[in-house]
Structure formats: structure tokens, C-alpha cells
Design a protein around this motif. Structure first.
Motif, PDB file in Angstrom:
ATOM      1  N   PHE A 152       0.800  -0.961  -0.215  1.00  0.00           N
ATOM      2  CA  PHE A 152      -0.051   0.050   0.153  1.00  0.00           C
ATOM      3  C   PHE A 152       0.976   1.172  -0.025  1.00  0.00           C
ATOM      4  O   PHE A 152       1.835   1.418   0.994  1.00  0.00           O
ATOM      5  CB  PHE A 152      -0.859  -0.037   1.391  1.00  0.00           C
ATOM      6  N   LEU A 153       0.726   2.327  -1.067  1.00  0.00           N
ATOM      7  CA  LEU A 153       1.314   3.555  -1.098  1.00  0.00           C
ATOM      8  C   LEU A 153       0.445   4.500  -1.038  1.00  0.00           C
ATOM      9  O   LEU A 153      -0.664   4.513  -1.593  1.00  0.00           O
ATOM     10  CB  LEU A 153       2.321   3.468  -2.343  1.00  0.00           C
ATOM     11  N   TYR A 154       1.128   5.511  -0.621  1.00  0.00           N
ATOM     12  CA  TYR A 154       0.358   7.176  -0.587  1.00  0.00           C
ATOM     13  C   TYR A 154       1.398   8.085  -0.917  1.00  0.00           C
ATOM     14  O   TYR A 154       2.332   8.153  -0.356  1.00  0.00           O
ATOM     15  CB  TYR A 154      -0.600   7.264   0.801  1.00  0.00           C
ATOM     16  N   LYS A 208      11.107   0.822  -6.357  1.00  0.00           N
ATOM     17  CA  LYS A 208      11.856   1.757  -7.369  1.00  0.00           C
ATOM     18  C   LYS A 208      11.153   1.735  -8.697  1.00  0.00           C
ATOM     19  O   LYS A 208      10.994   2.690  -9.355  1.00  0.00           O
ATOM     20  CB  LYS A 208      13.310   1.334  -7.670  1.00  0.00           C
ATOM     21  N   TYR A 209      10.567   0.575  -9.220  1.00  0.00           N
ATOM     22  CA  TYR A 209       9.973   0.498 -10.387  1.00  0.00           C
ATOM     23  C   TYR A 209       8.601   1.314 -10.477  1.00  0.00           C
ATOM     24  O   TYR A 209       8.289   1.953 -11.119  1.00  0.00           O
ATOM     25  CB  TYR A 209       9.581  -0.800 -10.605  1.00  0.00           C
ATOM     26  N   LEU A 210       7.820   1.212  -9.258  1.00  0.00           N
ATOM     27  CA  LEU A 210       6.506   1.841  -9.154  1.00  0.00           C
ATOM     28  C   LEU A 210       6.856   3.557  -9.153  1.00  0.00           C
ATOM     29  O   LEU A 210       6.181   4.338  -9.827  1.00  0.00           O
ATOM     30  CB  LEU A 210       5.945   1.558  -7.825  1.00  0.00           C
ATOM     31  N   THR A 211       7.831   3.826  -8.400  1.00  0.00           N
ATOM     32  CA  THR A 211       7.897   5.209  -8.321  1.00  0.00           C
ATOM     33  C   THR A 211       8.706   5.966  -9.444  1.00  0.00           C
ATOM     34  O   THR A 211       8.546   7.334  -9.425  1.00  0.00           O
ATOM     35  CB  THR A 211       8.634   5.693  -6.804  1.00  0.00           C
ATOM     36  N   THR A 212       9.621   5.326 -10.085  1.00  0.00           N
ATOM     37  CA  THR A 212      10.306   5.969 -11.021  1.00  0.00           C
ATOM     38  C   THR A 212      10.015   5.475 -12.655  1.00  0.00           C
ATOM     39  O   THR A 212      10.292   6.165 -13.308  1.00  0.00           O
ATOM     40  CB  THR A 212      11.963   5.501 -11.076  1.00  0.00           C
ATOM     41  N   SER A 213       8.945   4.486 -12.845  1.00  0.00           N
ATOM     42  CA  SER A 213       8.459   4.373 -14.008  1.00  0.00           C
ATOM     43  C   SER A 213       6.948   4.172 -14.109  1.00  0.00           C
ATOM     44  O   SER A 213       6.356   4.907 -14.751  1.00  0.00           O
ATOM     45  CB  SER A 213       9.105   2.669 -14.318  1.00  0.00           C
ATOM     46  N   LEU A 214       6.373   3.310 -13.495  1.00  0.00           N
ATOM     47  CA  LEU A 214       4.969   3.375 -13.432  1.00  0.00           C
ATOM     48  C   LEU A 214       4.155   4.503 -13.200  1.00  0.00           C
ATOM     49  O   LEU A 214       3.297   4.699 -13.982  1.00  0.00           O
ATOM     50  CB  LEU A 214       4.491   1.995 -12.718  1.00  0.00           C
ATOM     51  N   PHE A 215       4.249   4.958 -11.863  1.00  0.00           N
ATOM     52  CA  PHE A 215       3.492   5.922 -11.493  1.00  0.00           C
ATOM     53  C   PHE A 215       3.805   7.404 -12.380  1.00  0.00           C
ATOM     54  O   PHE A 215       2.807   7.852 -12.748  1.00  0.00           O
ATOM     55  CB  PHE A 215       3.802   6.477  -9.919  1.00  0.00           C
ATOM     56  N   PRO A 216       5.068   7.571 -12.811  1.00  0.00           N
ATOM     57  CA  PRO A 216       4.994   8.661 -13.304  1.00  0.00           C
ATOM     58  C   PRO A 216       4.663   8.867 -14.974  1.00  0.00           C
ATOM     59  O   PRO A 216       4.035   9.838 -15.436  1.00  0.00           O
ATOM     60  CB  PRO A 216       6.704   9.001 -13.561  1.00  0.00           C
ATOM     61  N   ARG A 217       4.195   7.611 -15.418  1.00  0.00           N
ATOM     62  CA  ARG A 217       3.886   7.393 -16.877  1.00  0.00           C
ATOM     63  C   ARG A 217       2.375   7.697 -16.682  1.00  0.00           C
ATOM     64  O   ARG A 217       1.885   8.023 -17.518  1.00  0.00           O
ATOM     65  CB  ARG A 217       3.832   5.902 -17.154  1.00  0.00           C
ATOM     66  N   ALA A 236      -3.661   7.200  -3.421  1.00  0.00           N
ATOM     67  CA  ALA A 236      -3.347   5.978  -2.886  1.00  0.00           C
ATOM     68  C   ALA A 236      -3.400   4.985  -3.956  1.00  0.00           C
ATOM     69  O   ALA A 236      -4.027   4.846  -4.931  1.00  0.00           O
ATOM     70  CB  ALA A 236      -4.502   5.623  -2.016  1.00  0.00           C
ATOM     71  N   ALA A 237      -2.106   4.164  -3.793  1.00  0.00           N
ATOM     72  CA  ALA A 237      -2.220   3.037  -4.587  1.00  0.00           C
ATOM     73  C   ALA A 237      -2.015   1.752  -3.970  1.00  0.00           C
ATOM     74  O   ALA A 237      -1.209   1.689  -2.940  1.00  0.00           O
ATOM     75  CB  ALA A 237      -1.254   3.232  -5.542  1.00  0.00           C
TER      76      ALA A 237
END
Length: 476
Positions: A219-221, A240-249, A316-317
């Protein structure tokens, strides 16, 4: 990326750049004439075959030569005038090599002829060795180990997977933005009060019960982690994948308000902002594809292959990981959307409200005279007031690059000894830089106090520890 400075003695600065990146296994082509078989991946691919073989052979020779002096720890890096080579053996006999060009200063004489000066001491070994290790960790997250690929279908399958992954991944490496945070590869945790944390814990338990095929949840916020059921090393690379690749997209469509309209749901007309970041784009389309990325965790032990479902509502993700042997259907995705969407929307509002209350209580402090980076090796917690923004392509720091280099040097000193210690440096620019290592925790402070002396600097750091880290024990 070049930054040019005008004037009579005009000069141009060129940032470090990736020259080549290759992976080889010396056991695959042991005999003469079979050298090409050793090479599993080589970037840039346009390089002539003999040059590839020559470069791999040179790395092999360097590794073998250094083994004579240190059998358990062979070469990690090789410094030359123009570039620096980094070596990593993530699995037995599989070697990854990254060659980085040193930063360049191009000066122009009055006759217009350029003179190139290579900045040989600018690159920090620790930073770029960590970047190389993360290349492997990210590959392993989505493809499993090198050995697993060979077991699945031989060297051909491994080559295909390496080509497919690194062809895209190497384009995201922005070596000029790498710094101390790449060494830590830590996780930023979201500060929460106990009641809200319990609400999230209760939400996760309910979701895992309702969607009984879920194996792990995270769980991330606001791009910060609150809860994870994964092992730390797996979570740090997924984070690292979520915050630098998936979320920014997915940020831009969200800001435009296109992808997350409030939707009227059937049961009780509940409205929610939930949507899938991986998986089906439109749940009302019967032809929608339910494809989710696969990830590999616990590769040293049980070796689990999972589908990664990332679902987001407002800030929230939540990540649901389910066994790869089960294929999620459109019905499952609709069920997840109807159960998770409304509850996650309410929860996101609660967290936001609580966060704003806490912010008001703590008060909006004026810009402090110090900036810091904190890292805890035990839970991988990381906090930085130096970085205003850190993405793969941009590292916006509020301090001069020279100070960031001093931080890296202090970190290298800490690595060499096991004991707790403190280092204080007076920089040329009148800044004071303090590094503290205490019981698996590291704290780096930059103070802007031109006329301070050692005693005053020490007092300031004590004050910082008392206000920012009052529940953390730092040895004096």
C-alpha cells in the motif's frame, strides 16, 4: 547533455555517458574460435563483432588477474583517463559490465581549437556500482534469474530476454542524475498516526479475504510506502519500479483529469476514483485484455512468479500480487474494482485529511539552515530534504554537485569500517558537511554557516537530531 558557458575562454561541460554495457559468461565459449558464444548481450549492438570479443576478453583478463590478489572479491571497477568500467557478477560466472565515459570539459583557445579535459576523479565508484547492481535486480524482478532462463529454454531464451529487457531499460539510465540515493536504493515511508495506520491494515485484511487469490499486498500513498507484505529486498526494487517508472507514466493523464472521472457504480450508486494502472483500461469493454506484468520474488528461496495488479484511487495506490498460475479474468477485475474502488477512495480521503491536520499541528517552519539525507539499513527507510525531485532523468538537488560528491566520499569512508563514526568536512564554499554513522543508520547534514566553528556545528547537528529524529538513538 551539455551545459555551455560563454565568454572569452569559452568552455563546454559534457556529463558522464554510457559508452557500452554487456553481459557475458566465460564458461559458454571456453575454446579458441568460440569467443562469440560467451557474449549474451552487448550494447550498442552496432559494434563490430571482433571489437565485442576483444572488449569482453579484456574484462575477462582483468577479472582473472585481480582474482590472484583477492580470490573472493575480484575487480569492481577499472579507472582509465577517458572512462571507467564497472564489473558485477550477480550469479556465478555471469558477468555484467558497464563502461561510463568520464565527464568532459571542452575548452576553446583563441584560435578556435578545442582542448578536451577528462574529469577522471568526478565519478564515484560506489554510485555507479550500485546502478549496475540495480540493472540486474530490475531484470530479475521481471524475468527471474539468468540461470532460470537457461533452464527454461537454453542460452537462446536468455539472450532473447536480455535483449527485450535491456534494449528499453538502458534508455532510462540517466547517469548524470545518479547520486548517493542510488547507493541506498531506499524506501520513503509515509508518516502516519496509529488510527489511520490501523484503518489501512484493516482495509488490506478485508481485501485479502474478499479477493482470496491475493498472495501479497503493498500500500502506497503519495509515492511513499505505508505497508508491504513482501520481503524487503523484493519490495525495494518493486518500489523503485513503481515510483520511477509506473506512477510517473500515469501522472499526466491524471492531472488532465481524463483517466479518473467519478463513475457512478451500480450498487448503491457509490462514486469512486479507482482505476487500474496495470491491466484492463476499460472494464466496460468485453474485449478488454486482462494482461498484468509478471514479477519474480523470493528468487533465492521458493522462487515465486506473480501477476502484479496495481490499482489507484486519488493519491493512494495498492498493489495486489497473485500467483502466476492463476489467470485473472475480466470478471475478477470487475469484482476487484467494485470492492476496492469505493473503499480505497474513502481511505485516500481519510489519509489526506489526517496528513493535513498533522501538517498544521507541526506548523509551516521557515526554511531551516540545514539540509539532510537519512538512511536506515535495517528497514531501508530513506529521507532527504536535499532532493526536491528524484526521478531517473532528473535529480533536482538544492545543493551544489560538489557537496553531493563530498556526501558520496563520506559514504565510501563509512563502508570501509564497521564501527560507528562521525566525519565533519569544511567545504571550499564555506558549507559544513557532517556524516554520522550509528547503529546501522546514516545521517548526512549540510549546514550553511559560514563563520561557525567545529563546536557550533556539532551543537547544530545535535539540535537537528533532537527535532527531526527525537525517537532515534544516535551515538554521540
Amino acid at each position: 547533455m551539455a551545459a555551455a558557458a560563454g565568454g572569452a575562454g569559452q568552455e563546454k561541460q559534457l556529463a558522464p555517458a554510457l559508452l557500452s554495457f554487456f553481459i557475458y559468461n566465460p564458461k559458454l565459449g571456453p575454446r579458441e574460435g568460440e569467443e562469440e558464444k560467451k557474449i549474451l548481450f552487448y550494447h550498442p549492438n552496432e559494434v563490430e563483432k571482433n571489437e565485442k570479443i576483444r572488449n569482453v576478453g579484456l574484462c575477462e583478463a582483468i577479472v582473472q588477474f585481480t582474482r590472484t590478489f583477492s580470490p573472493s572479491k575480484p575487480a569492481k571497477s577499472l579507472h582509465t583517463q577517458k572512462n571507467r568500467q564497472f564489473f558485477n557478477e550477480p550469479e556465478e560466472n555471469f558477468w555484467m559490465v558497464m563502461v561510463v565515459r568520464n565527464p568532459i570539459i571542452e575548452k576553446y583557445h583563441k584560435d578556435g581549437k578545442p582542448v578536451i579535459e577528462y574529469q577522471e576523479e568526478e565519478l564515484l565508484d560506489k554510485v555507479y556500482s550500485s546502478v549496475l547492481q540495480q540493472c540486474y535486480s530490475m531484470y530479475k524482478l521481471f524475468n527471474g534469474t539468468f540461470l532460470k532462463a537457461i533452464e527454461d529454454g537454453g542460452v537462446r531464451v536468455l539472450k532473447e530476454r536480455l535483449e527485450k529487457f535491456f534494449h528499453r531499460y538502458l534508455q532510462t539510465l540517466h547517469l548524470q542524475s545518479c547520486d548517493l540515493l542510488d547507493v541506498f536504493c531506499g524506501i520513503s515511508f509515509f508518516p502516519l498516526d496509529k488510527m489511520t495506520y490501523l484503518k489501512i491494515q484493516s482495509f488490506i485484511n478485508r481485501m485479502e479475504e474478499s479477493l482470496n487469490i491475493v498472495k501479497y499486498t503493498a500500500f502506497l500513498y503519495n509515492d511513499q510506502l505505508i505497508w508491504s507484505g513482501l520481503e524487503q529486498d523484493d519490495m525495494r526494487i518493486l518500489y523503485k519500479y513503481l515510483t520511477t517508472s509506473l506512477f510517473p507514466r500515469h501522472i499526466e493523464p491524471e492531472l488532465a483529469g481524463r483517466d479518473s472521472p467519478i463513475r457512478a457504480e451500480m450498487p448503491g450508486n457509490l462514486q469512486h476514483y479507482g482505476r487500474f494502472l496495470t491491466g484492463p483500461l476499460n472494464l466496460n469493454d468485453p474485449e478488454a485484455k486482462c494482461r498484468f506484468p509478471k514479477i519474480f520474488v523470493n528468487t533465492d528461496g521458493t522462487y515465486e512468479e506473480l501477476h502484479l495488479i496495481v490499482y489507484k484511487a486519488m493519491s493512494a495506490a495498492v498493489c495486489f500480487m497473485i500467483d502466476a498460475s492463476m489467470q485473472p479474468t475480466l470478471d475478477f477485475c470487475r469484482k476487484l474494482d467494485s470492492i476496492v474502488g469505493p473503499q480505497l477512495t474513502v481511505l485516500a480521503s481519510d489519509i489526506c485529511e489526517q496528513y493535513n491536520i498533522n501538517k498544521r499541528i507541526s506548523g509551516s517552519e521557515k526554511e531551516p539552515q540545514f539540509k539532510f539525507i537519512y538512511f536506515n539499513h535495517m528497514n531501508l527507510a530513506e529521507k532527504s530534504t536535499i532532493h526536491m525531485r528524484k526521478t531517473p532523468s532528473v535529480s533536482l538537488t538544492s545543493v551544489h554537485p560538489d557537496l553531493m560528491k563530498i556526501l558520496g566520499d563520506i559514504n565510501s569512508d563509512f563502508t570501509r569500517v564497521d564501527e560507528d563514526e562521525e566525519i565533519i568536512v569544511k567545504a571550499m564554499s564555506d558549507y559544513w558537511v557532517v556524516g554520522k554513522k550509528s547503529d546501522q543508520r546514516e545521517l548526512y547534514v549540510i549546514l550553511n554557516q559560514k563563520n561557525a566553528n567545529l563546536i557550533e556545528v556539532n551543537e547544530e547537528v545535535k539540535k537537528l537530531c533532537a527535532t527531526q529524529f527525537n525517537n532515534i538513538f544516535f551515538l554521540d
